[in-house]
Scaffold this motif. Sequence first.
Motif, PDB file in Angstrom:
ATOM      1  N   HIS A 264       5.128 -15.535  38.534  1.00  0.00           N
ATOM      2  CA  HIS A 264       3.691 -15.729  38.745  1.00  0.00           C
ATOM      3  C   HIS A 264       3.059 -16.221  37.449  1.00  0.00           C
ATOM      4  O   HIS A 264       3.365 -15.722  36.364  1.00  0.00           O
ATOM      5  N   PRO A 265       2.150 -17.211  37.512  1.00  0.00           N
ATOM      6  CA  PRO A 265       1.526 -17.711  36.277  1.00  0.00           C
ATOM      7  C   PRO A 265       0.764 -16.607  35.544  1.00  0.00           C
ATOM      8  O   PRO A 265      -0.043 -15.900  36.130  1.00  0.00           O
ATOM      9  N   LEU A 266       1.038 -16.493  34.252  1.00  0.00           N
ATOM     10  CA  LEU A 266       0.376 -15.510  33.401  1.00  0.00           C
ATOM     11  C   LEU A 266      -0.717 -16.148  32.555  1.00  0.00           C
ATOM     12  O   LEU A 266      -1.828 -15.620  32.454  1.00  0.00           O
ATOM     13  N   ALA A 267      -0.397 -17.262  31.933  1.00  0.00           N
ATOM     14  CA  ALA A 267      -1.320 -17.872  30.976  1.00  0.00           C
ATOM     15  C   ALA A 267      -1.114 -19.373  30.935  1.00  0.00           C
ATOM     16  O   ALA A 267      -0.018 -19.880  31.216  1.00  0.00           O
ATOM     17  N   VAL A 282       1.901 -24.061  31.609  1.00  0.00           N
ATOM     18  CA  VAL A 282       1.782 -22.840  32.419  1.00  0.00           C
ATOM     19  C   VAL A 282       2.989 -21.947  32.156  1.00  0.00           C
ATOM     20  O   VAL A 282       4.139 -22.375  32.325  1.00  0.00           O
ATOM     21  N   HIS A 283       2.722 -20.717  31.755  1.00  0.00           N
ATOM     22  CA  HIS A 283       3.787 -19.756  31.453  1.00  0.00           C
ATOM     23  C   HIS A 283       3.796 -18.618  32.462  1.00  0.00           C
ATOM     24  O   HIS A 283       2.745 -18.164  32.922  1.00  0.00           O
ATOM     25  N   GLY A 284       5.009 -18.145  32.793  1.00  0.00           N
ATOM     26  CA  GLY A 284       5.172 -17.123  33.811  1.00  0.00           C
ATOM     27  C   GLY A 284       5.208 -15.717  33.251  1.00  0.00           C
ATOM     28  O   GLY A 284       5.640 -15.483  32.114  1.00  0.00           O
ATOM     29  N   VAL A 423       5.980 -20.405  24.266  1.00  0.00           N
ATOM     30  CA  VAL A 423       5.198 -19.241  23.831  1.00  0.00           C
ATOM     31  C   VAL A 423       6.107 -18.175  23.194  1.00  0.00           C
ATOM     32  O   VAL A 423       5.903 -16.982  23.353  1.00  0.00           O
ATOM     33  N   SER A 424       7.087 -18.631  22.453  1.00  0.00           N
ATOM     34  CA  SER A 424       8.068 -17.739  21.826  1.00  0.00           C
ATOM     35  C   SER A 424       8.870 -18.560  20.822  1.00  0.00           C
ATOM     36  O   SER A 424       8.412 -19.601  20.360  1.00  0.00           O
ATOM     37  N   CYS A 425      10.070 -18.087  20.484  1.00  0.00           N
ATOM     38  CA  CYS A 425      10.830 -18.669  19.378  1.00  0.00           C
ATOM     39  C   CYS A 425      12.215 -19.137  19.821  1.00  0.00           C
ATOM     40  O   CYS A 425      12.838 -18.534  20.690  1.00  0.00           O
ATOM     41  N   PHE A 426      12.684 -20.185  19.191  1.00  0.00           N
ATOM     42  CA  PHE A 426      14.089 -20.567  19.300  1.00  0.00           C
ATOM     43  C   PHE A 426      14.914 -19.882  18.209  1.00  0.00           C
ATOM     44  O   PHE A 426      16.042 -19.475  18.440  1.00  0.00           O
ATOM     45  N   ALA A 427      14.341 -19.801  17.015  1.00  0.00           N
ATOM     46  CA  ALA A 427      15.035 -19.170  15.894  1.00  0.00           C
ATOM     47  C   ALA A 427      14.047 -18.273  15.171  1.00  0.00           C
ATOM     48  O   ALA A 427      12.863 -18.602  15.051  1.00  0.00           O
ATOM     49  N   LEU A 428      14.552 -17.134  14.677  1.00  0.00           N
ATOM     50  CA  LEU A 428      13.640 -16.153  14.085  1.00  0.00           C
ATOM     51  C   LEU A 428      14.416 -15.144  13.260  1.00  0.00           C
ATOM     52  O   LEU A 428      15.581 -15.360  12.936  1.00  0.00           O
ATOM     53  N   GLY A 429      13.765 -14.032  12.945  1.00  0.00           N
ATOM     54  CA  GLY A 429      14.368 -13.026  12.082  1.00  0.00           C
ATOM     55  C   GLY A 429      15.394 -12.173  12.807  1.00  0.00           C
ATOM     56  O   GLY A 429      15.553 -12.231  14.029  1.00  0.00           O
ATOM     57  N   ASN A 430      16.080 -11.340  12.009  1.00  0.00           N
ATOM     58  CA  ASN A 430      17.130 -10.494  12.578  1.00  0.00           C
ATOM     59  C   ASN A 430      17.423  -9.349  11.607  1.00  0.00           C
ATOM     60  O   ASN A 430      17.807  -9.597  10.462  1.00  0.00           O
ATOM     61  N   SER A 474      11.653 -18.017  29.513  1.00  0.00           N
ATOM     62  CA  SER A 474      10.291 -18.343  29.083  1.00  0.00           C
ATOM     63  C   SER A 474      10.044 -19.846  29.026  1.00  0.00           C
ATOM     64  O   SER A 474       9.057 -20.287  28.438  1.00  0.00           O
ATOM     65  N   MET A 475      10.926 -20.635  29.643  1.00  0.00           N
ATOM     66  CA  MET A 475      10.586 -22.037  29.831  1.00  0.00           C
ATOM     67  C   MET A 475       9.321 -22.105  30.672  1.00  0.00           C
ATOM     68  O   MET A 475       9.100 -21.270  31.545  1.00  0.00           O
ATOM     69  N   PRO A 476       8.455 -23.075  30.428  1.00  0.00           N
ATOM     70  CA  PRO A 476       7.228 -23.154  31.219  1.00  0.00           C
ATOM     71  C   PRO A 476       7.533 -23.282  32.714  1.00  0.00           C
ATOM     72  O   PRO A 476       8.562 -23.838  33.113  1.00  0.00           O
TER      73      PRO A 476
END
Length: 650
Positions: A264-267, A282-284, A423-430, A474-476
Amino acid sequence: MQQPLWSPSTTGIAASRMHAFREYVNRRFGLALHDYAALHAWSIERRADFWLALAAFFEVQFNTTPGEILAEGPDMPDARWFSGATLNYAAHLLRRQDHQPALISISEAGSREQLSFSELNAHVAGLQRSLEQAGVASGDRVAAILPNSWQAIVAMLASSSLGAVWSSCSPDFGAQGIIDRFGQIEPKVLIACSDYHYAGKSIDLTERLSEVLRQLPSVERLVLVPGPAALTNPAPECSQAVSHWQDFYKPGGTPRFRALPFDHPLAILYSSGTTGAPKCIVHGSGGVLLQHLKELGLHTDLNADDRLFYYTTCGWMMWNWLASGLAVGATLVLYDGSPFHPGDTRLIDLIDAERINVFGVSARYLAALEKAGVQPARSHRLDSLRSILSTGSPLSPDSFDYVYRDIKSDLRLSSISGGTDIVSCFALGNPLLPVWRGELQGPGLGMAVEVWNEAGRRVIREKGELVCTRHFPSMPLGFWNDPDGSRYHAAYFERFPGVWAQGDYAEQSEHGGLIIHGRSDAVLNPGGVRIGTAEIYRQVERVDEVVESVAIGQQWQGDVRIVLFVVLREGVQLDEALQQRIRGEIRRHASPRHVPAVILAVPDIPRTRSGKIVELAVRNLVHGQPVNNTEALANPEALDYFRNRVELQD
């Protein structure tokens, strides 16, 4: 031999949620995944098992049990996640209901307001009832023009609890910029501030709101949130029903949460819109929830007793990411205003005052602190600070040095990269991995991130396109008003058919980390050699006289030449000696091919409202081409400094 700038301790690893999740996966599936590399590889190869295990680990509450976890075709974006499952995003952000602080909302003007988790629930319940009475139903759009305040979080949660689709802009957007966005999605309710405060000034929005409402006929009701000067500002002129925030609802009771499909669409978020009308992305609900739980709970190692801060506006995706910190029970520290008013340490002061554990800012902010000579390690305690996050643009190796030398030596510096697109990351901290100078620690779990050359082959220690080769939740869902998906497909899947191309020029290191060299569409190509603009900026930052810079490739005599524009410190002149020093730094630390043919001084550089330099706009101006949708820029007046420069004519 290069050594990491920071490494996790044995006790730190054992206490991390990432370690606990790895052990959980091993027990659940009878595996022996010994390190993060093995866990990541499993999360890619067994994506359905991974995302279901993640949901179970964070106790995601499905109102209806999912059927098939992942049904996918041969190519992106043909996939469906958690078919048949229902849930509610807001319900997961409001699970905690005690009297500990949920939101600490601080304004530049000096106010500080605090809501406990129980108070937050009561505010959401009250606003939810009033939105329903105003006719808001599942699928309707609720739009907001708000500062980063507690009211914005309450409004988003109340809307999401009903299944309404949330969309927000920062109050510093011009009228046309707001209309270009909200005019496409036709909101039923608009929640807006009457004025806001920035850099010591109060800005009245009355005329701007009047203009916006005249061109948004879909809006049936305006809810006006008071700003610092609300008592002296008149209400906007409009035909819509107008209610004041404090009169529109009364807090109290417990929120109800509509069970909604996983997709369902969130934002709706927006592309920057600097090359045309902003794309409405459009993100779910389910995909955003799972991705944010993973990134905040595992990669950021955020816990229920932590305080999370990110300097952002409601017009940037990091605001949505920040809000999801509530899903792990953390306290959010919200700040609205200038990061440098009344002084350079305004945000650093918050770390000690509010006992912040995770402190998020832009790469540009950290570079500005260093340029200003700020040394928080000498002026602040910072004993609560465990991690610094940075995004918005590539974080230079020199900024890594600055953080560990002048801010705090014992913390995890996480440069993160993703985007509004996901609306998120491909690479980030750990928390399980060391921090290497100039590198993002690594790809996120479940994200099949690779770097490809122009032939579509994976490369290591070679620059290329950042891609993601497998579906992720989290793909649109798509773009608004794109019924056949053609615009969505063109944005991400044309470069390499069936594979997500993010548009970043990147490099995978021997450590498994990633280095971002800038946007692919801004890559310079002198003599046929591809050069990322970030490679030049990193060297220019070494020159104290330069505040910031932008580099573009100018078509010149059948080839491309590099033109560098610099903003200089007050009182500094761009003489021949300074030009030679700049060229020398670039030649010495990058290569002769990186050296600009022309260096010019400008008073300012155009940027988006989230602070990103718009290299394409500068390139268009240099080539005499139009710059569309200047409303997307925070400082459109800066464009004039690049038009018709005689130094760049034949």
